[in-house]
Scaffold this motif. Structure first.
Motif, short mmCIF file in Angstrom:
data_model
loop_
_atom_site.label_atom_id
_atom_site.label_comp_id
_atom_site.label_asym_id
_atom_site.label_seq_id
_atom_site.Cartn_x
_atom_site.Cartn_y
_atom_site.Cartn_z
N LEU A 1 9.86 -90.29 -44.73
CA LEU A 1 9.75 -88.97 -45.35
C LEU A 1 10.92 -88.72 -46.30
O LEU A 1 12.07 -88.93 -45.95
N ARG A 2 10.59 -88.26 -47.49
CA ARG A 2 11.61 -87.90 -48.46
C ARG A 2 11.89 -86.39 -48.44
O ARG A 2 12.99 -85.95 -48.75
N SER A 3 10.87 -85.61 -48.13
CA SER A 3 11.00 -84.16 -48.13
C SER A 3 10.44 -83.58 -46.84
O SER A 3 9.42 -82.89 -46.83
N PRO A 4 11.07 -83.87 -45.71
CA PRO A 4 10.57 -83.35 -44.44
C PRO A 4 10.71 -81.83 -44.40
O PRO A 4 11.54 -81.25 -45.09
N ASP A 5 9.90 -81.20 -43.57
CA ASP A 5 10.02 -79.76 -43.40
C ASP A 5 9.82 -79.41 -41.93
O ASP A 5 9.55 -80.28 -41.10
N GLY A 6 9.99 -78.15 -41.61
CA GLY A 6 9.76 -77.68 -40.26
C GLY A 6 10.68 -78.33 -39.24
O GLY A 6 11.84 -78.60 -39.48
N ILE A 7 10.11 -78.60 -38.08
CA ILE A 7 10.89 -79.11 -36.96
C ILE A 7 11.48 -80.49 -37.26
O ILE A 7 12.58 -80.82 -36.81
N VAL A 8 10.76 -81.30 -38.06
CA VAL A 8 11.27 -82.64 -38.40
C VAL A 8 12.53 -82.50 -39.24
O VAL A 8 13.54 -83.18 -38.99
N ALA A 9 12.50 -81.62 -40.24
CA ALA A 9 13.68 -81.41 -41.09
C ALA A 9 14.85 -80.88 -40.26
O ALA A 9 16.00 -81.30 -40.43
N ASP A 10 14.55 -79.95 -39.35
CA ASP A 10 15.61 -79.38 -38.51
C ASP A 10 16.27 -80.47 -37.66
O ASP A 10 17.49 -80.50 -37.51
N TYR A 11 15.44 -81.36 -37.12
CA TYR A 11 16.00 -82.40 -36.26
C TYR A 11 16.83 -83.40 -37.07
O TYR A 11 17.90 -83.83 -36.62
N LEU A 12 16.35 -83.78 -38.24
CA LEU A 12 17.10 -84.74 -39.07
C LEU A 12 18.42 -84.15 -39.52
O LEU A 12 19.43 -84.86 -39.62
N ARG A 13 18.44 -82.83 -39.79
CA ARG A 13 19.71 -82.17 -40.12
C ARG A 13 20.65 -82.19 -38.91
O ARG A 13 21.85 -82.44 -39.04
N TYR A 14 20.09 -81.92 -37.74
CA TYR A 14 20.89 -81.97 -36.51
C TYR A 14 21.47 -83.36 -36.31
O TYR A 14 22.66 -83.51 -35.96
N ALA A 15 20.65 -84.39 -36.53
CA ALA A 15 21.11 -85.77 -36.32
C ALA A 15 22.23 -86.14 -37.29
O ALA A 15 23.08 -86.98 -36.97
N ALA A 16 22.23 -85.53 -38.47
CA ALA A 16 23.22 -85.87 -39.49
C ALA A 16 24.58 -85.21 -39.23
O ALA A 16 25.59 -85.61 -39.83
N GLN A 17 24.62 -84.20 -38.36
CA GLN A 17 25.86 -83.49 -38.09
C GLN A 17 26.62 -84.14 -36.94
O GLN A 17 26.01 -84.69 -36.02
N PRO A 18 27.94 -84.09 -36.98
CA PRO A 18 28.71 -84.63 -35.85
C PRO A 18 28.44 -83.82 -34.60
O PRO A 18 28.24 -82.59 -34.68
N PRO A 19 28.41 -84.47 -33.45
CA PRO A 19 28.14 -83.74 -32.21
C PRO A 19 29.19 -82.67 -31.95
O PRO A 19 30.38 -82.86 -32.19
N VAL A 20 28.71 -81.54 -31.46
CA VAL A 20 29.59 -80.42 -31.13
C VAL A 20 29.34 -80.04 -29.68
O VAL A 20 28.19 -79.86 -29.27
N SER A 21 30.40 -79.91 -28.91
CA SER A 21 30.25 -79.51 -27.52
C SER A 21 29.86 -78.05 -27.43
O SER A 21 30.49 -77.19 -28.05
N SER A 22 28.78 -77.77 -26.67
CA SER A 22 28.30 -76.39 -26.54
C SER A 22 28.75 -75.75 -25.24
O SER A 22 28.43 -74.59 -24.98
N ALA A 23 29.46 -76.50 -24.40
CA ALA A 23 29.90 -75.96 -23.10
C ALA A 23 31.42 -75.82 -23.12
O ALA A 23 32.14 -76.82 -23.04
N PRO A 24 31.93 -74.62 -23.25
CA PRO A 24 33.38 -74.45 -23.34
C PRO A 24 34.07 -74.67 -22.01
O PRO A 24 33.51 -74.41 -20.94
N ASP A 25 35.31 -75.16 -22.09
CA ASP A 25 36.14 -75.23 -20.89
C ASP A 25 36.50 -73.81 -20.46
O ASP A 25 36.31 -72.85 -21.20
N ALA A 26 37.01 -73.68 -19.25
CA ALA A 26 37.44 -72.37 -18.74
C ALA A 26 38.88 -72.47 -18.27
O ALA A 26 39.31 -73.52 -17.79
N PRO A 27 39.65 -71.40 -18.38
CA PRO A 27 41.03 -71.44 -17.89
C PRO A 27 41.07 -71.74 -16.39
O PRO A 27 40.16 -71.36 -15.65
N ALA A 28 42.10 -72.43 -15.97
CA ALA A 28 42.26 -72.71 -14.54
C ALA A 28 42.39 -71.39 -13.79
O ALA A 28 43.20 -70.53 -14.15
N SER A 29 41.57 -71.23 -12.75
CA SER A 29 41.53 -69.94 -12.04
C SER A 29 42.59 -69.84 -10.95
O SER A 29 42.98 -68.73 -10.57
N GLU A 30 43.04 -70.97 -10.43
CA GLU A 30 44.00 -70.95 -9.33
C GLU A 30 45.42 -71.26 -9.83
O GLU A 30 45.59 -72.12 -10.69
#
Length: 463
Positions: A340-369
């Motif tokens: 595909l040269r001009s993907p659209d919709g979910i395919v385009a969204d996924y290919l854009r996601y694949a092209a980006q460097p991975p980003v962690s979506s789960a933040p660390d938390a301060p030590a509670s103790e």
């Protein structure tokens, strides 16, 4: 407090218990209490009926002693299509029936299975592939009306409501949110797009959380002839050839959403590799539908499309349930082969996601103790990377110490929810491959400097 010996003993006890239970069950299944005269006759009659023709078989199955048969043979595993041909038509003959992949099962096929159950456990994922129904709306409406069931039209819409949908509307639902298969980059798109970030990744570790696990290979001069994109077939062969020099331990899967493309890829692979080589590589191929419920370390996806393909083919690929299954079969690496040269919709969204460097979506938390905070300060002071409150699945590790593959988990105290939660967290993390250290204040007389230095020495020695 050093619990390392206790954790090793617990792991050994778990394994010994599992083996003992298995042995006990095997002995029980062959015991005289189960294999009574009635049980032997029922099992023999089952064997005879299975060798008969379809109509005669069903007659013979109807005459079997179901109670004696199940007492002799208590565990049955099969597909919903097997039930009518293998089991006597007796309601409630099993204490429990587990219906797996139930979103992929229509109500008509599920009915004979559930009719044989006293209790049922229905498991499935409504965000994955659905069943295909060939029943018309007119037939459904007419049948419901004939039996006075018009008020149940939504629930009994067998064209659109799966066995899972029916069960979810009638019984308590347990959400299984822990994900054990794919590295974070591989599951990230689906976790956000299809599951609203409700998945908890047990695969999260400093060695995996930022690994770019998705490659996109774009072919040139591609065309689709009789449903086959030959340029992508050639690209797949080249990729498999490179992997063959150092194959992943967990196998290679090649999948395509389109039957003709999948068949062409399979034929090319069978021509290129003999049976021994296919087994050595753990190589499998097929359609997305054939791979629901399956997985491999490395997956190659051939989209099989070009820009000027008919809209129907583009809509088929863009089906959210099919797309979700297609991009979540890999454990470690996914390569998407596309023309595909001009993907659209979910395919385009996924290919854009694949092209980006991975980003962690789960933040660390301060030590509670206080003790965990003090140890973290001392580790940071001597230049050791430390991340408090590191999330793994539904748990948090008090301190994640070290970087990348050398990172270890440090437990600084009993889990705040108590001993049971503490043990469950330990088992989950060990099963996920974490190297864990207990660093309780009592062992170092509340001296965080000594604890940090000793932990660092133990980590260096373990390498």
């Amino acid at each position: 407090t050093d619990l390392s010996a206790a954790w090793s003993a617990l792991a050994e006890a778990d394994a010994a218990l599992a083996e003992a239970v298995g042995t006990a069950l095997r002995h029980q299944v062959t015991s005289a209490r189960r294999w009574t005269g009635e049980g032997r006759r029922a099992a023999g009659a089952l064997g005879t009926s299975l060798r008969a023709g379809r109509n005669r078989r069903r007659e013979m199955l109807a005459g079997l002693d179901a109670e004696a048969l199940v007492r002799a043979l208590p565990l049955w595993v099969g597909t919903v299509a097997d039930v009518e041909d293998l089991l006597p038509p007796v309601s409630g003959m099993f204490d429990l029936v587990v219906l797996d992949e139930a979103a992929h099962v229509d109500q008509l096929r599920a009915a004979p299975v559930l009719a044989r159950a006293r209790h049922a456990l229905v498991a499935g994922d409504p965000r994955q592939l659905r069943f295909v129904s060939f029943v018309s709306d007119e037939d459904v409406t007419a049948t419901l009306h004939r039996h006075g069931l018009d008020r149940f039209a939504d629930r009994l819409d067998v064209r659109r409501s799966s066995a899972f949908d029916l069960a979810a509307g009638a019984a308590p639902v347990t959400w299984l949110g822990e994900h054990y298969r794919s590295t974070p980059h591989l599951i990230g798109f689906s976790a956000r797009r299809f599951y609203g970030d409700r998945l908890k990744l047990v695969t999260r570790h400093p060695r995996t959380e930022r690994v770019d696990a998705i490659d996109v290979l774009t072919t040139t001069d591609a065309a689709v002839v009789d449903g086959v994109n030959q340029a992508e077939v050639d690209a797949v062969l080249d990729l498999v050839g490179k992997l063959a020099t150092q194959p992943p331990g967990g196998g290679i899967a090649v999948i395509s959403p389109f039957r003709a493309q999948a068949d062409a890829v399979e034929a090319a692979l069978l021509s290129a590799y003999d049976v021994d080589e296919i087994e050595r590589l753990g190589l499998r191929s097929g359609t997305v539908h054939a791979f629901q419920g399956s997985e491999a370390d490395v997956v190659i996806v051939s989209l099989g499309l070009v820009d000027d393909d008919p809209p129907g083919r583009h809509r088929f690929l863009a089906d959210p349930n099919l797309f979700n299954v297609m991009v979540t079969r890999a454990r470690k690496q996914l390569t998407v082969v596309t023309s595909l040269r001009s993907p659209d919709g979910i395919v385009a969204d996924y290919l854009r996601y694949a092209a980006q460097p991975p980003v962690s979506s789960a933040p660390d938390a301060p030590a509670s103790e206080p003790w965990a905070r003090a140890v973290a300060v001392e580790l940071d002071r001597i230049g050791v990377p430390v991340r408090p409150g590191y999330p793994v699945g539904r748990w948090r590790i008090d301190l994640c110490v070290g970087a990348d593959a050398n990172a270890v988990g440090v437990i600084c105290g009993v889990h705040p929810d108590g001993v049971d939660a503490h043990v469950e967290r330990q088992r989950t993390l060990a099963r996920a491959g974490w190297c864990l250290y207990d660093v309780f204040a009592s062992r170092w007389s509340d001296d965080p400097i000594r604890a940090a230095l000793d932990l660092t020495a133990r980590m260096v020695k373990a390498r």
